[in-house]
Design a protein around this motif. Structure first.
Motif, PDB file in Angstrom:
ATOM      1  N   ARG A  41      59.986  46.535  24.324  1.00 14.78           N
ATOM      2  CA  ARG A  41      59.467  45.138  23.882  1.00 14.78           C
ATOM      3  C   ARG A  41      60.402  44.293  25.021  1.00 14.78           C
ATOM      4  O   ARG A  41      61.138  44.671  25.972  1.00 14.78           O
ATOM      5  CB  ARG A  41      60.107  44.831  22.528  1.00 14.78           C
ATOM      6  CG  ARG A  41      61.417  45.155  22.299  1.00 14.78           C
ATOM      7  CD  ARG A  41      61.939  44.835  20.788  1.00 14.78           C
ATOM      8  NE  ARG A  41      63.123  44.719  20.517  1.00 14.78           N
ATOM      9  CZ  ARG A  41      64.296  45.703  20.652  1.00 14.78           C
ATOM     10  NH1 ARG A  41      63.656  46.883  21.059  1.00 14.78           N
ATOM     11  NH2 ARG A  41      65.429  45.443  20.186  1.00 14.78           N
ATOM     12  N   ASN A  62      59.510  55.150  26.977  1.00 16.64           N
ATOM     13  CA  ASN A  62      58.942  55.145  25.510  1.00 16.64           C
ATOM     14  C   ASN A  62      59.481  56.521  24.827  1.00 16.64           C
ATOM     15  O   ASN A  62      58.805  57.430  25.011  1.00 16.64           O
ATOM     16  CB  ASN A  62      57.587  54.652  25.401  1.00 16.64           C
ATOM     17  CG  ASN A  62      57.389  54.897  23.841  1.00 16.64           C
ATOM     18  OD1 ASN A  62      58.107  54.967  23.049  1.00 16.64           O
ATOM     19  ND2 ASN A  62      55.664  54.911  23.624  1.00 16.64           N
ATOM     20  N   ALA A  70      53.825  52.439  23.101  1.00 18.35           N
ATOM     21  CA  ALA A  70      54.595  51.289  22.465  1.00 18.35           C
ATOM     22  C   ALA A  70      53.588  49.902  22.464  1.00 18.35           C
ATOM     23  O   ALA A  70      52.914  49.773  23.566  1.00 18.35           O
ATOM     24  CB  ALA A  70      55.970  50.981  23.323  1.00 18.35           C
ATOM     25  N   PRO A  71      53.901  49.234  21.530  1.00 20.42           N
ATOM     26  CA  PRO A  71      55.002  48.998  20.415  1.00 20.42           C
ATOM     27  C   PRO A  71      54.235  50.046  19.419  1.00 20.42           C
ATOM     28  O   PRO A  71      52.762  49.997  19.304  1.00 20.42           O
ATOM     29  CB  PRO A  71      55.106  47.735  20.123  1.00 20.42           C
ATOM     30  CG  PRO A  71      53.761  47.094  20.481  1.00 20.42           C
ATOM     31  CD  PRO A  71      53.324  47.635  21.727  1.00 20.42           C
TER      32      PRO A  71
END
Length: 261
Positions: A41, A62, A70-71
């Motif tokens: 993020r 990730n 992701a997310p």
């Protein structure tokens, strides 16, 4: 700074990852950045950029790629303690699925990916991990001691349990230098586990430092969560860069320390 999303092929699929390096053409040492439980993020990209700005190529994979890119959940409520707990609970199946065998295989793939990059210097790398990423970073340096020269672990949990596969049981394989920063208000890493980890490191004659950050909660480095502590975060950067400077100096640092400089 050049940051981009890349795909890293592993034995179990393809991991999306954030790769960043300074705007330089010379090969730079590499740092593996292992995420906390909330995943890739903006906050983690910001942290990876800060490490890269010191003169490193940084790869932040990730770790939950088996569950998709992701997310994995809506992270909009991380700053609220109650919502943060619900988000963590939703991610728990992915956390539990990342066992020692999986992180060992994945780490090998991440190291191979970095070694194949034109902008990465030959030789070992460092690994830094946060929260569950710290736990898996410890597993990584134990599994690949010849390829990882240093570990920085911040608010890692369950590092020295009484389970037969507890991470601390493998510290005898470490040949590099390690640093552990614990939060003194962290139920996932109580004093008895800190003592057990330190005893294992001592018995294995590992070069290490282990510190407890007073007044800090689990997750103290993450400015987008309710656990954030500006004071503890500042201390964490100081200790991280101290470790990197000592174990994996950048080209400019190596030149400045050469005779006659």
């Amino acid at each position: 700074m050049r940051g981009t999303m890349v795909d890293v092929r592993t034995e179990d699929g393809v991991a999306d990852a954030y790769l960043v390096r300074p705007e330089r053409t010379d090969p730079l040492p590499a740092v593996l950045f292992y995420m906390d439980a909330y995943g890739l993020r903006p906050r983690l990209y910001e942290m990876a950029d800060r490490i890269a700005d010191r003169g490193y190529t940084v790869l932040a994979p990730n770790l939950f790629y088996r569950g998709g890119r992701a997310p994995h959940v809506d992270l909009g409520g991380l700053a609220d303690p109650e919502q943060r707990g619900r988000i963590f609970a939703a991610l728990m199946p992915l956390i539990r699925a990342l066992d020692t065998a999986a992180i060992t295989r994945d780490t090998g793939a991440y190291l191979d990916f970095l070694a194949a990059q034109d902008g990465v210097a030959a030789g070992p790398v460092a690994v830094v991990g946060y929260c569950m990423g710290a736990t898996n970073a410890l597993r990584a340096i134990e599994a690949h001691p010849e390829r990882i020269v240093a570990l920085a672990s911040f608010h890692g949990g369950r590092l020295a349990t009484e389970e037969p596969d507890s991470p601390h049981l493998g510290v005898g394989r470490i040949t590099g230098e390690v640093y552990f920063a614990h939060a003194d208000q962290d139920p996932s890493m109580p004093r008895e586990q800190i003592d057990r980890l330190e005893a294992a490191l001592d018995a294995a004659d590992v070069r290490f430092r282990s510190e407890v950050y007073a007044g800090a909660e689990h997750g103290f480095t993450m400015s987008d969560t309710a656990a954030y502590s500006a004071e503890a975060e500042a201390r964490h950067w100081e200790k991280l860069f101290e470790l990197l400077d000592n174990t994996l100096p950048t080209p400019s640092q190596s030149e400045s320390s050469s005779p006659g400089k």
